[in-house]
Design a protein around this motif. Structure first.
Motif, mmCIF file in Angstrom:
data_model
loop_
_atom_site.group_PDB
_atom_site.id
_atom_site.type_symbol
_atom_site.label_atom_id
_atom_site.label_comp_id
_atom_site.label_asym_id
_atom_site.label_seq_id
_atom_site.Cartn_x
_atom_site.Cartn_y
_atom_site.Cartn_z
ATOM 1 N N VAL A 145 0.860 -1.194 0.000
ATOM 2 C CA VAL A 145 0.000 0.000 0.000
ATOM 3 C C VAL A 145 0.886 1.231 0.000
ATOM 4 O O VAL A 145 1.939 1.265 0.640
ATOM 5 N N ILE A 146 0.435 2.262 -0.722
ATOM 6 C CA ILE A 146 1.173 3.521 -0.766
ATOM 7 C C ILE A 146 0.183 4.682 -0.806
ATOM 8 O O ILE A 146 -0.904 4.554 -1.359
ATOM 9 N N THR A 147 0.567 5.761 -0.178
ATOM 10 C CA THR A 147 -0.213 7.002 -0.246
ATOM 11 C C THR A 147 0.671 8.057 -0.896
ATOM 12 O O THR A 147 1.764 8.339 -0.404
ATOM 13 N N TYR A 148 0.197 8.610 -1.997
ATOM 14 C CA TYR A 148 0.900 9.684 -2.681
ATOM 15 C C TYR A 148 0.196 11.001 -2.402
ATOM 16 O O TYR A 148 -1.038 11.069 -2.421
ATOM 17 N N GLU A 149 0.960 12.053 -2.185
ATOM 18 C CA GLU A 149 0.408 13.396 -2.292
ATOM 19 C C GLU A 149 0.506 13.743 -3.769
ATOM 20 O O GLU A 149 1.573 13.613 -4.371
ATOM 21 N N VAL A 150 -0.611 14.124 -4.358
ATOM 22 C CA VAL A 150 -0.658 14.461 -5.778
ATOM 23 C C VAL A 150 -0.757 15.976 -5.890
ATOM 24 O O VAL A 150 -1.681 16.592 -5.363
ATOM 25 N N GLU A 151 0.210 16.562 -6.566
ATOM 26 C CA GLU A 151 0.201 18.010 -6.780
ATOM 27 C C GLU A 151 0.138 18.274 -8.276
ATOM 28 O O GLU A 151 0.920 17.709 -9.040
ATOM 29 N N THR A 152 -0.802 19.092 -8.687
ATOM 30 C CA THR A 152 -0.908 19.490 -10.092
ATOM 31 C C THR A 152 -0.711 20.993 -10.157
ATOM 32 O O THR A 152 -1.349 21.747 -9.409
ATOM 33 N N VAL A 153 0.181 21.421 -11.039
ATOM 34 C CA VAL A 153 0.459 22.842 -11.203
ATOM 35 C C VAL A 153 0.168 23.211 -12.653
ATOM 36 O O VAL A 153 0.723 22.612 -13.583
ATOM 37 N N PHE A 154 -0.708 24.191 -12.816
ATOM 38 C CA PHE A 154 -1.096 24.692 -14.137
ATOM 39 C C PHE A 154 -0.336 25.989 -14.370
ATOM 40 O O PHE A 154 -0.442 26.920 -13.571
ATOM 41 N N ILE A 155 0.425 26.031 -15.462
ATOM 42 C CA ILE A 155 1.331 27.143 -15.733
ATOM 43 C C ILE A 155 0.966 27.749 -17.083
ATOM 44 O O ILE A 155 0.845 27.029 -18.080
ATOM 45 N N THR A 156 0.795 29.063 -17.107
ATOM 46 C CA THR A 156 0.452 29.726 -18.358
ATOM 47 C C THR A 156 0.998 31.151 -18.371
ATOM 48 O O THR A 156 1.186 31.761 -17.312
ATOM 49 N N ASP A 157 1.246 31.649 -19.555
ATOM 50 C CA ASP A 157 1.722 33.027 -19.708
ATOM 51 C C ASP A 157 0.576 34.026 -19.659
ATOM 52 O O ASP A 157 0.771 35.185 -19.299
ATOM 53 N N VAL B 134 10.919 12.893 1.633
ATOM 54 C CA VAL B 134 12.247 12.915 1.015
ATOM 55 C C VAL B 134 12.262 12.438 -0.436
ATOM 56 O O VAL B 134 13.318 12.443 -1.055
ATOM 57 N N ALA B 135 11.111 12.023 -0.981
ATOM 58 C CA ALA B 135 11.109 11.490 -2.350
ATOM 59 C C ALA B 135 9.871 11.954 -3.113
ATOM 60 O O ALA B 135 8.740 11.771 -2.655
ATOM 61 N N GLU B 136 10.113 12.559 -4.275
ATOM 62 C CA GLU B 136 9.020 12.974 -5.146
ATOM 63 C C GLU B 136 9.462 12.873 -6.600
ATOM 64 O O GLU B 136 10.650 12.910 -6.903
ATOM 65 N N VAL B 137 8.473 12.720 -7.470
ATOM 66 C CA VAL B 137 8.719 12.656 -8.907
ATOM 67 C C VAL B 137 7.801 13.658 -9.583
ATOM 68 O O VAL B 137 6.635 13.798 -9.192
ATOM 69 N N CYS B 138 8.318 14.354 -10.608
ATOM 70 C CA CYS B 138 7.529 15.309 -11.382
ATOM 71 C C CYS B 138 7.534 14.923 -12.853
ATOM 72 O O CYS B 138 8.532 14.390 -13.349
ATOM 73 N N TYR B 139 6.418 15.206 -13.519
ATOM 74 C CA TYR B 139 6.338 15.081 -14.976
ATOM 75 C C TYR B 139 5.675 16.364 -15.466
ATOM 76 O O TYR B 139 4.584 16.720 -15.015
#
Length: 137
Positions: free
Chosen positions: A29-41, A116-121
């Motif tokens: 079992v794993i719990t992720y914090e999910v962060e979504t960042v919307f970036i625009t000019d 201490v561990a995160e991944v971004c795409y």
């Protein structure tokens, strides 16, 4: 540059394929914090980065398909090695397809496994020529 961040959680079970993963080859079992960042000019016609309601709804819908489930058993994920990296890209693609009609810009999805561990795409949301048809109930 404008940025809007939403956070949520994904609680699921899965197993990883390959000796490199050691005990994580077993279902865990794993719990992720999910962060979504919307970036625009630029802001949209309403002075927004993206519509909050439709965007939060899209994120919750996608996470809801996986939350409290074993990812190994979901038809859409069967046979995939659901590493954090792979899940980041999968979530990015799923969110992008749901919000392309209301957002033009870059989306960054971050999954935090621990403090201490995160991944971004991060990638631009593909442009959609027209709004998708409403789902029939």
């Amino acid at each position: 540059m404008f940025r809007l961040t939403f956070r949520d959680y994904l609680k699921c079970a899965h197993s990883l394929k390959g000796e490199i993963f050691g005990p994580a080859q077993l279902v865990h079992v794993i719990t992720y914090e999910v962060e979504t960042v919307f970036i625009t000019d630029e802001l949209d016609e309403y002075g927004l980065i993206v519509d909050f309601a439709s965007t939060q709804s899209a994120i919750k819908e996608l996470l809801g398909e996986m939350n409290f489930r074993n990812l190994d058993e979901l038809p859409q994920l069967r046979g995939k090695n659901t590493t954090t990296e792979w899940l980041c890209q999968y979530l990015h693609e799923g969110i992008s397809s749901r919000i392309a009609h209301v957002f033009q810009g870059t989306l960054r999805v971050t999954l935090r496994e621990s403090p201490v561990a995160e991944v971004c795409y991060e990638k631009a949301v593909p442009k959609l020529k027209k709004k998708p048809a409403a789902k029939k109930k």
